[in-house]
Design an enzyme around this catalytic site. Structure first.
Site, PDB file in Angstrom:
ATOM      1  N   LYS A 162      94.811 -53.840  13.210  1.00 51.22           N
ATOM      2  CA  LYS A 162      95.867 -53.348  12.144  1.00 51.22           C
ATOM      3  C   LYS A 162      95.787 -54.118  11.397  1.00 51.22           C
ATOM      4  O   LYS A 162      96.349 -54.896  10.348  1.00 51.22           O
ATOM      5  CB  LYS A 162      97.863 -53.512  12.387  1.00 51.22           C
ATOM      6  CG  LYS A 162      97.931 -52.707  14.464  1.00 51.22           C
ATOM      7  CD  LYS A 162      99.067 -53.110  14.847  1.00 51.22           C
ATOM      8  CE  LYS A 162      99.390 -54.988  14.783  1.00 51.22           C
ATOM      9  NZ  LYS A 162     100.326 -54.854  16.319  1.00 51.22           N
ATOM     10  N   THR A 195     110.151 -53.558   8.320  1.00 54.58           N
ATOM     11  CA  THR A 195     108.826 -53.904   8.845  1.00 54.58           C
ATOM     12  C   THR A 195     109.337 -54.266  10.307  1.00 54.58           C
ATOM     13  O   THR A 195     108.386 -54.342  11.365  1.00 54.58           O
ATOM     14  CB  THR A 195     107.614 -54.294   8.154  1.00 54.58           C
ATOM     15  OG1 THR A 195     108.278 -55.431   7.722  1.00 54.58           O
ATOM     16  CG2 THR A 195     107.662 -52.775   6.932  1.00 54.58           C
ATOM     17  N   GLY A 197     109.535 -54.838  13.802  1.00 55.89           N
ATOM     18  CA  GLY A 197     108.771 -54.670  15.250  1.00 55.89           C
ATOM     19  C   GLY A 197     107.924 -52.945  14.768  1.00 55.89           C
ATOM     20  O   GLY A 197     107.952 -52.630  16.300  1.00 55.89           O
ATOM     21  N   THR A 198     106.914 -53.562  14.577  1.00 49.24           N
ATOM     22  CA  THR A 198     106.446 -52.154  13.633  1.00 49.24           C
ATOM     23  C   THR A 198     105.156 -52.456  15.102  1.00 49.24           C
ATOM     24  O   THR A 198     105.144 -51.656  15.773  1.00 49.24           O
ATOM     25  CB  THR A 198     105.692 -52.107  12.428  1.00 49.24           C
ATOM     26  OG1 THR A 198     105.202 -53.305  12.406  1.00 49.24           O
ATOM     27  CG2 THR A 198     106.098 -51.874  11.321  1.00 49.24           C
ATOM     28  N   GLY A 199     104.786 -53.856  15.185  1.00 54.02           N
ATOM     29  CA  GLY A 199     103.601 -53.714  15.998  1.00 54.02           C
ATOM     30  C   GLY A 199     103.720 -53.875  18.054  1.00 54.02           C
ATOM     31  O   GLY A 199     103.050 -52.705  18.229  1.00 54.02           O
ATOM     32  N   CYS A 200     105.257 -54.137  17.887  1.00 54.53           N
ATOM     33  CA  CYS A 200     106.012 -53.907  19.546  1.00 54.53           C
ATOM     34  C   CYS A 200     106.017 -52.243  19.185  1.00 54.53           C
ATOM     35  O   CYS A 200     105.716 -51.774  21.025  1.00 54.53           O
ATOM     36  CB  CYS A 200     107.050 -54.286  19.410  1.00 54.53           C
ATOM     37  SG  CYS A 200     107.548 -56.547  18.743  1.00 54.53           S
TER      38      CYS A 200
END
Length: 388
Positions: A162, A195, A197-200
């Protein structure tokens, strides 16, 4: 069609921005059933992580077993793992499940707080070996000490690198396999501090896509590139819809991502009707309670209704003087192929100047239809009305 059962193995975020809370919201909005095995309890908000308490490994395993033995699982998402002991135990338990596994190697929160010690990071190797795809961001990739291609080859898995932490105007995510790059996606960076929590969210959306059947004779989930494309679109719209809570890195707006090209089937989310008088029609729909999001007088405007459906008004001459109903399709090519096989004439799929991919047809009664893909450009085109 069945509801995909998604098992989430991750930590809790008391502020609701990331972790289990973000995962549940994402899976739910994408039509899945979220189940959880909580690995850690955290006290955190948009400013950082104030306290962490790992859940004992035996209790993590008990949560997994409760879900697997009764409800069943179609895909697994792994986030914050809590401890090295839990990482090894989870790897052992999941090795016997023949379902897709998405591993988000959570090490550091968006605020900068450390969420995994050196022993836990070392134990990540076990989880990477059983994962269908691993989703590190650039700092996590650096901590793992290898390139995306090297990790894919060494652990016989897929690696989605990412690019959100890169100092670039566009964000590029790259999917690697053992033989190199498989696919990449790039889109302009969205200007926001919300931003958290974007990965979760991305990982849970991918898991939901992998666990979701498309129906119409296809009983498997989306392919990995298809699931990633749906997940990226979900994340981007959730960033646009962020509510602006907190004084730091705020939560995203997963709860507001509605009717935006989910992973399953054809979604009825847009209609265009003819106009004769732009000002009169625009005023009418404003009084009705719709929010105008595109203004191109005197020939076109688009409005958003409560619930996420959009309605456009367009000069009658440009749409043949009749309404056009739009279906956003998870897989436009497959939908068009099925219709053609059934004897329906469908125009060649083409990319339009306004960022939509479209194909036109009529139903048996002669009603005008459009199959399309627009993603965030349906509700958040670059020319969206600024104060909408």
């Amino acid at each position: 069609m069945t509801t995909p059962r998604i098992l989430i193995i991750a930590g809790s975020d008391s502020g609701g921005g990331a972790g289990i809370q973000a995962d549940i919201k994402t899976v739910t909005m994408l039509g899945g059933h979220a189940m959880t095995a909580i690995t850690a309890i955290t006290a955190q908000n948009t400013l950082g992580v104030q306290a962490v308490m790992p859940v004992p490994t035996d209790l993590v395993l008990a949560q997994i077993e409760s879900c697997v033995s009764d409800i069943g699982v179609d895909a697994v998402k792994i986030g914050m793992i809590g401890s090295a002991e839990t990482a090894h135990a989870v790897a052992d338990r999941l090795a016997g499940l023949n379902v897709p596994v998405v591993f988000d190697p959570v090490m550091v929160a968006t605020s900068g707080s450390v969420l995994a010690d050196a022993d836990t990071i070392a134990a990540f190797e076990r989880l990477m070996r059983i994962a269908t795809v691993v989703t590190p961001n650039l700092p996590e990739l650096a901590a793992l000490g290898a390139t995306g291609e090297d990790l894919a080859r060494n652990f016989d898995t897929k690696i989605l690198v990412k690019g959100g932490h890169a100092d670039t105007d566009d964000i590029t995510d790259i999917l690697f396999g053992a033989d190199g790059e498989i696919a990449r996606w790039s889109a302009p960076r969205i200007a926001t501090t919300s931003t958290h929590g974007t990965g979760c969210t991305l990982a849970s959306a991918i898991a939901t896509g992998l666990g979701t059947g498309l129906g119409s004779g296809r009983d498997t989930g989306l392919t990995l590139p298809e699931a990633i494309a749906v997940a990226r679109r979900f994340v981007r719209i959730a960033l646009h819809e962020a509510p602006g809570f907190g004084a730091g890195h705020g939560p995203m707006g997963q709860q507001a991502v509605r009717l935006d090209g989910g992973p399953d089937g054809a979604m009825l989310n847009q209609i265009t009707v003819p106009l004769a008088d732009y000002e009169a029609s625009a005023a009418f729909y404003a009084v009705l309670g719709l929010r105008q999001i595109v203004a191109s007088p005197p020939r076109y405007a688009r409005f958003e209704a409560t619930g996420g459906v959009t309605l456009s008004i367009e000069a009658a001459a440009e749409i043949g003087g009749r309404a056009v109903v739009y279906f956003e399709c998870a897989n436009l090519q497959d939908t068009a192929r099925r219709l053609r096989a059934a004897g329906t004439a469908v125009t060649i799929i083409r990319d339009e100047d306004w960022g939509w991919r479209e194909a036109r047809l009529s139903d048996p009664a002669g009603n005008a239809l459009c199959l399309y893909q627009a993603g965030e450009n349906r509700r958040f085109p670059p020319w969206r009305v600024p104060d909408a």
